[in-house]
Design a protein around this motif. Structure first.
Motif, PDB file in Angstrom:
ATOM      1  N   GLY A 127      41.336  41.377  19.965  1.00  0.00           N
ATOM      2  CA  GLY A 127      40.242  40.096  19.806  1.00  0.00           C
ATOM      3  C   GLY A 127      40.885  39.288  18.916  1.00  0.00           C
ATOM      4  O   GLY A 127      41.576  39.635  17.984  1.00  0.00           O
ATOM      5  N   LEU A 128      40.099  38.261  18.540  1.00  0.00           N
ATOM      6  CA  LEU A 128      40.381  37.239  17.631  1.00  0.00           C
ATOM      7  C   LEU A 128      39.812  37.930  16.187  1.00  0.00           C
ATOM      8  O   LEU A 128      38.730  38.158  15.974  1.00  0.00           O
ATOM      9  CB  LEU A 128      39.639  36.045  17.917  1.00  0.00           C
TER      10      LEU A 128
ATOM     11  N   ARG B 279      33.157  32.701  18.811  1.00  0.00           N
ATOM     12  CA  ARG B 279      33.502  33.821  19.106  1.00  0.00           C
ATOM     13  C   ARG B 279      32.180  34.875  18.773  1.00  0.00           C
ATOM     14  O   ARG B 279      31.856  35.902  19.291  1.00  0.00           O
ATOM     15  CB  ARG B 279      34.574  34.732  18.511  1.00  0.00           C
ATOM     16  N   ARG B 280      31.353  34.432  17.766  1.00  0.00           N
ATOM     17  CA  ARG B 280      30.139  34.974  17.322  1.00  0.00           C
ATOM     18  C   ARG B 280      29.258  35.351  18.248  1.00  0.00           C
ATOM     19  O   ARG B 280      28.473  36.254  18.574  1.00  0.00           O
ATOM     20  CB  ARG B 280      29.485  34.362  16.169  1.00  0.00           C
TER      21      ARG B 280
ATOM     22  N   LYS C 124      29.698  35.470  21.564  1.00  0.00           N
ATOM     23  CA  LYS C 124      30.484  36.258  22.520  1.00  0.00           C
ATOM     24  C   LYS C 124      30.290  37.882  22.068  1.00  0.00           C
ATOM     25  O   LYS C 124      30.439  38.679  23.066  1.00  0.00           O
ATOM     26  CB  LYS C 124      31.765  35.712  22.938  1.00  0.00           C
ATOM     27  N   SER C 125      30.306  38.094  20.904  1.00  0.00           N
ATOM     28  CA  SER C 125      30.321  39.536  20.577  1.00  0.00           C
ATOM     29  C   SER C 125      29.297  40.125  21.004  1.00  0.00           C
ATOM     30  O   SER C 125      28.214  39.745  20.928  1.00  0.00           O
ATOM     31  CB  SER C 125      30.604  39.433  19.141  1.00  0.00           C
TER      32      SER C 125
ATOM     33  N   ASP D  63      37.737  44.157  21.064  1.00  0.00           N
ATOM     34  CA  ASP D  63      37.300  42.775  20.814  1.00  0.00           C
ATOM     35  C   ASP D  63      35.682  42.659  20.673  1.00  0.00           C
ATOM     36  O   ASP D  63      35.146  41.450  20.696  1.00  0.00           O
ATOM     37  CB  ASP D  63      37.848  42.039  21.850  1.00  0.00           C
TER      38      ASP D  63
ATOM     39  N   ALA E 155      33.768  40.873  23.561  1.00  0.00           N
ATOM     40  CA  ALA E 155      34.017  39.348  23.933  1.00  0.00           C
ATOM     41  C   ALA E 155      34.656  39.168  25.275  1.00  0.00           C
ATOM     42  O   ALA E 155      34.260  38.179  25.890  1.00  0.00           O
ATOM     43  CB  ALA E 155      34.857  38.730  22.842  1.00  0.00           C
TER      44      ALA E 155
END
Length: 84
Positions: free
Chosen positions: A18-19, A38-39, A41-42, A77, A80
């Protein structure tokens, strides 16, 4: 390639990361907004994916613990990817 190399005792797998925030990814335009997005989605709360997390996955695949893992993609990830 797995079919060609597997019978020679060579495991072939892929790590899909992931990123990860690095010096390079911080240079991406709007990177702060991307990381903030992204936070939520984690699946790991506030803990973000690190280069060490990705390295640990590679270490696992390089170790005898993964001897029977063959021809797979290991996604690292923080969950995510399930938030499409």
């Amino acid at each position: 390639m797995t079919l060609e190399l597997g019978d020679r005792g060579i495991n072939l797998n892929v790590v899909n990361s992931g990123l990860v925030e690095t010096d390079s990814t911080r240079r991406i335009p709007n990177s702060q907004e991307i990381f903030a997005g992204r936070r939520h989605k984690s699946m790991t709360g506030e803990r973000m994916l690190t280069v060490e997390d990705v390295a640990d996955a590679v270490l696992y695949l390089a170790s005898p613990l993964s001897d029977l893992v063959q021809g797979t993609t290991l996604t690292i990830d923080g969950g995510a990817a399930i938030h499409v």
